[in-house]
Write a protein that holds these residues in place. Structure first.
Motif, PDB file in Angstrom:
ATOM      1  N   GLY A  47       0.820  -1.208   0.000  1.00 19.53           N
ATOM      2  CA  GLY A  47       0.000   0.000   0.000  1.00 19.53           C
ATOM      3  C   GLY A  47       0.852   1.256   0.000  1.00 19.53           C
ATOM      4  N   ARG A  48       1.933   1.215   0.750  1.00 21.16           N
ATOM      5  CA  ARG A  48       2.858   2.353   0.784  1.00 21.16           C
ATOM      6  C   ARG A  48       3.517   2.547  -0.574  1.00 21.16           C
ATOM      7  NH1 ARG A  48       3.573   7.196   2.933  1.00 21.16           N
ATOM      8  NH2 ARG A  48       5.695   7.866   2.558  1.00 21.16           N
ATOM      9  N   LEU A  49       3.925   1.447  -1.204  1.00 23.06           N
ATOM     10  CA  LEU A  49       4.556   1.534  -2.525  1.00 23.06           C
ATOM     11  C   LEU A  49       3.562   2.037  -3.569  1.00 23.06           C
ATOM     12  CD1 LEU A  49       6.687  -1.750  -2.516  1.00 23.06           C
ATOM     13  CD2 LEU A  49       7.427   0.577  -1.976  1.00 23.06           C
ATOM     14  N   PHE A  50       2.305   1.608  -3.462  1.00 20.26           N
ATOM     15  CA  PHE A  50       1.279   2.102  -4.393  1.00 20.26           C
ATOM     16  C   PHE A  50       1.077   3.609  -4.208  1.00 20.26           C
ATOM     17  CE2 PHE A  50      -0.910  -2.310  -4.105  1.00 20.26           C
ATOM     18  CZ  PHE A  50       0.014  -2.843  -4.998  1.00 20.26           C
ATOM     19  N   THR A  51       1.123   4.068  -2.962  1.00 20.34           N
ATOM     20  CA  THR A  51       0.988   5.501  -2.688  1.00 20.34           C
ATOM     21  C   THR A  51       2.107   6.294  -3.360  1.00 20.34           C
ATOM     22  OG1 THR A  51      -0.099   5.059  -0.568  1.00 20.34           O
ATOM     23  CG2 THR A  51       0.887   7.230  -0.836  1.00 20.34           C
ATOM     24  N   GLU A  52       3.278   5.667  -3.455  1.00 18.32           N
ATOM     25  CA  GLU A  52       4.417   6.305  -4.114  1.00 18.32           C
ATOM     26  C   GLU A  52       4.375   6.109  -5.632  1.00 18.32           C
ATOM     27  OE1 GLU A  52       7.692   4.466  -2.137  1.00 18.32           O
ATOM     28  OE2 GLU A  52       7.330   5.516  -0.243  1.00 18.32           O
ATOM     29  N   LYS A  53       3.227   5.630  -6.137  1.00 15.84           N
ATOM     30  CA  LYS A  53       2.984   5.456  -7.579  1.00 15.84           C
ATOM     31  C   LYS A  53       3.902   4.405  -8.219  1.00 15.84           C
ATOM     32  CE  LYS A  53      -0.222   8.498  -7.375  1.00 15.84           C
ATOM     33  NZ  LYS A  53      -1.622   8.015  -7.314  1.00 15.84           N
ATOM     34  N   ALA A  77      -6.166  -4.574   6.193  1.00 15.56           N
ATOM     35  CA  ALA A  77      -4.940  -4.192   5.498  1.00 15.56           C
ATOM     36  C   ALA A  77      -5.061  -4.478   4.004  1.00 15.56           C
ATOM     37  CB  ALA A  77      -3.748  -4.944   6.088  1.00 15.56           C
ATOM     38  N   ALA A  78      -5.667  -5.620   3.664  1.00 14.48           N
ATOM     39  CA  ALA A  78      -5.863  -5.963   2.252  1.00 14.48           C
ATOM     40  C   ALA A  78      -6.767  -4.928   1.582  1.00 14.48           C
ATOM     41  CB  ALA A  78      -6.464  -7.360   2.133  1.00 14.48           C
ATOM     42  N   TRP A  79      -7.825  -4.530   2.256  1.00 10.64           N
ATOM     43  CA  TRP A  79      -8.767  -3.554   1.698  1.00 10.64           C
ATOM     44  C   TRP A  79      -8.087  -2.198   1.498  1.00 10.64           C
ATOM     45  CZ3 TRP A  79     -10.943   1.125   3.069  1.00 10.64           C
ATOM     46  CH2 TRP A  79     -12.068   1.511   2.317  1.00 10.64           C
ATOM     47  N   ARG A  80      -7.316  -1.757   2.498  1.00 11.95           N
ATOM     48  CA  ARG A  80      -6.627  -0.460   2.378  1.00 11.95           C
ATOM     49  C   ARG A  80      -5.641  -0.466   1.216  1.00 11.95           C
ATOM     50  NH1 ARG A  80      -6.605  -0.714   8.174  1.00 11.95           N
ATOM     51  NH2 ARG A  80      -4.515  -1.638   8.111  1.00 11.95           N
ATOM     52  N   SER A  81      -4.891  -1.556   1.089  1.00 13.73           N
ATOM     53  CA  SER A  81      -3.915  -1.606   0.000  1.00 13.73           C
ATOM     54  C   SER A  81      -4.614  -1.645  -1.353  1.00 13.73           C
ATOM     55  CB  SER A  81      -2.999  -2.823   0.154  1.00 13.73           C
ATOM     56  OG  SER A  81      -3.669  -4.028  -0.153  1.00 13.73           O
ATOM     57  N   LEU A  82      -5.772  -2.322  -1.420  1.00 10.90           N
ATOM     58  CA  LEU A  82      -6.508  -2.391  -2.684  1.00 10.90           C
ATOM     59  C   LEU A  82      -7.006  -1.008  -3.096  1.00 10.90           C
ATOM     60  CD1 LEU A  82      -7.581  -4.238  -4.925  1.00 10.90           C
ATOM     61  CD2 LEU A  82      -9.682  -4.508  -3.579  1.00 10.90           C
ATOM     62  N   MET A  83      -7.448  -0.205  -2.132  1.00 16.34           N
ATOM     63  CA  MET A  83      -7.889   1.150  -2.450  1.00 16.34           C
ATOM     64  C   MET A  83      -6.734   1.978  -3.043  1.00 16.34           C
ATOM     65  SD  MET A  83     -11.097   1.190  -1.757  1.00 16.34           S
ATOM     66  CE  MET A  83     -11.092  -0.562  -2.221  1.00 16.34           C
ATOM     67  N   LYS A  84      -5.539   1.791  -2.508  1.00 19.95           N
ATOM     68  CA  LYS A  84      -4.374   2.514  -3.026  1.00 19.95           C
ATOM     69  C   LYS A  84      -3.959   1.969  -4.394  1.00 19.95           C
ATOM     70  CE  LYS A  84      -2.909   3.686   1.640  1.00 19.95           C
ATOM     71  NZ  LYS A  84      -2.003   3.400   2.771  1.00 19.95           N
ATOM     72  N   PHE A  85      -4.116   0.658  -4.574  1.00 17.71           N
ATOM     73  CA  PHE A  85      -3.837   0.046  -5.874  1.00 17.71           C
ATOM     74  C   PHE A  85      -4.773   0.623  -6.934  1.00 17.71           C
ATOM     75  CE2 PHE A  85      -5.100  -3.280  -8.916  1.00 17.71           C
ATOM     76  CZ  PHE A  85      -3.885  -3.550  -9.517  1.00 17.71           C
ATOM     77  N   MET A  86      -6.026   0.794  -6.584  1.00 19.40           N
ATOM     78  CA  MET A  86      -7.011   1.309  -7.536  1.00 19.40           C
ATOM     79  C   MET A  86      -6.741   2.771  -7.904  1.00 19.40           C
ATOM     80  SD  MET A  86     -10.350  -0.600  -5.899  1.00 19.40           S
ATOM     81  CE  MET A  86     -11.585   0.136  -6.973  1.00 19.40           C
ATOM     82  N   ASP A  87      -6.021   3.478  -7.059  1.00 17.12           N
ATOM     83  CA  ASP A  87      -5.673   4.873  -7.355  1.00 17.12           C
ATOM     84  C   ASP A  87      -4.547   4.994  -8.372  1.00 17.12           C
ATOM     85  OD1 ASP A  87      -7.565   5.947  -5.663  1.00 17.12           O
ATOM     86  OD2 ASP A  87      -6.198   6.125  -3.951  1.00 17.12           O
ATOM     87  N   ARG A 135     -10.241  -0.803 -12.517  1.00 19.92           N
ATOM     88  CA  ARG A 135     -11.134  -1.820 -13.067  1.00 19.92           C
ATOM     89  C   ARG A 135     -10.859  -3.190 -12.445  1.00 19.92           C
ATOM     90  NH1 ARG A 135      -9.968  -5.208 -16.884  1.00 19.92           N
ATOM     91  NH2 ARG A 135      -8.208  -3.963 -17.628  1.00 19.92           N
ATOM     92  N   LEU A 136      -9.585  -3.559 -12.337  1.00 17.71           N
ATOM     93  CA  LEU A 136      -9.224  -4.843 -11.733  1.00 17.71           C
ATOM     94  C   LEU A 136      -9.625  -4.896 -10.262  1.00 17.71           C
ATOM     95  CD1 LEU A 136      -5.691  -5.332 -13.323  1.00 17.71           C
ATOM     96  CD2 LEU A 136      -7.741  -6.709 -13.780  1.00 17.71           C
ATOM     97  N   GLY A 137      -9.430  -3.782  -9.559  1.00 24.86           N
ATOM     98  CA  GLY A 137      -9.815  -3.734  -8.154  1.00 24.86           C
ATOM     99  C   GLY A 137     -11.305  -3.899  -7.960  1.00 24.86           C
ATOM    100  N   ASN A 138     -12.080  -3.274  -8.829  1.00 26.47           N
ATOM    101  CA  ASN A 138     -13.538  -3.421  -8.736  1.00 26.47           C
ATOM    102  C   ASN A 138     -13.969  -4.860  -9.011  1.00 26.47           C
ATOM    103  OD1 ASN A 138     -14.548  -0.856  -7.962  1.00 26.47           O
ATOM    104  ND2 ASN A 138     -14.085  -0.049  -9.998  1.00 26.47           N
TER     105      ASN A 138
END
Length: 201
Positions: free
Chosen positions: A138-144, A173-183, A190-193
Motif C-alpha cells: 500500500g505504501r509503494l502504491f501511494t508512491e505510484k 490491510a488488504a482492503w486499504r492496500s486495494l484502495m491505493k492500488f485502484m488509485d 477496473r481490476l480492483g472493482n
C-alpha cells in the motif's frame, strides 16, 4: 558514548516525555508492553532527529520491551544496514500493528527489496506477515510504484483470498492496500472493482 549509556539516556528522556493518559488508554486497548510512556508519534519522530542513526543503537532499542524504544528502532536503523534476512526476523518479532506501520513507513518502504519481500510475506500463513505485506505494498502504491502484470495478478489473488478471511487485521490491510492500488490508474481501478465484486463488497 557507550551503547548502554545511550540507552539509559534515551529511556530517561522518554520518561520525561511521558503522557500518562495516553499510556493508560493504550494499555486498555491491549498494548501490553513492559513499559509504555505514551509518547505521541510526532514527538517521538522529533526526538529521533536528536539521536545517532546507527545499526547498533537501533538493534539495541528493538530488543527492549518498551513501546517507544521499538518505534525509535525503525526510525533510526540505517537502510543500508538492514538486509532482507534481518527484515524477516524483525517482522517475525513485531508485537502490534503500530510497530508494523512504523517499520513500513520509516524503514521497509525505503529498502531495495521492499516489493520482493512484500510478496513473500503475503504468501506467509502468519497474519502479521501478511499484514506487513499489504501495508508495505500500500505504501509503494501511494508512491505510484506500479507492479508488473505477473506481480499484479499475484497481488490480486492474495487480496481476493484475504478479503474473505476471518482475520480482521489482515482483511482491513488488504482492503486499504486495494484502495491505493485502484488509485494507480483506470486499469488498476477496473481490476480492483472486479475483486470487490467477486467478494461481495
Amino acid at each position: 558514548m557507550e551503547l548502554q549509556e545511550q540507552l539509559r539516556q534515551i529511556k530517561r528522556a522518554l520518561h520525561s516525555m511521558m503522557n500518562g493518559p495516553v499510556s493508560q488508554a493504550m494499555r486498555n486497548k491491549g498494548l501490553t508492553y513492559k513499559v509504555n510512556f505514551g509518547v505521541e508519534k510526532p514527538r517521538l519522530e522529533e526526538f529521533s532527529h536528536e539521536l545517532p542513526k546507527t545499526y547498533e543503537l537501533a538493534a539495541a532499542l528493538w530488543k527492549e520491551n518498551i513501546r517507544e524504544c521499538r518505534l525509535l528502532a525503525g526510525m533510526l536503523m540505517p537502510v543500508a544496514d538492514f538486509p532482507a534476512d534481518l527484515a524477516d526476523v524483525w517482522v517475525e518479532q513485531i508485537l502490534f500493528p503500530e510497530e508494523a506501520d512504523n517499520l513500513v513507513f520509516y524503514l521497509l518502504s525505503r529498502t531495495s527489496y521492499a516489493s520482493e519481500r512484500a510478496f513473500v510475506w503475503l504468501a506467509d500463513e502468519r497474519p502479521m506477515f501478511r499484514y506487513v505485506g499489504y501495508q508495505l505494498l500500500g505504501r509503494l502504491f501511494t508512491e505510484k510504484k506500479v507492479p508488473n502484470r505477473r506481480d499484479m495478478l499475484e497481488y490480486l489473488d492474495h487480496t481476493t483470498t484475504d478479503l474473505r478471511a476471518d482475520n480482521t487485521m489482515v482483511k482491513q490491510a488488504a482492503w486499504r492496500s486495494l484502495m491505493k492500488f485502484m488509485d494507480l490508474g483506470i486499469g488498476q481501478e477496473r481490476l480492483g472493482n472486479q475483486v470487490l465484486d467477486s467478494v461481495g463488497m
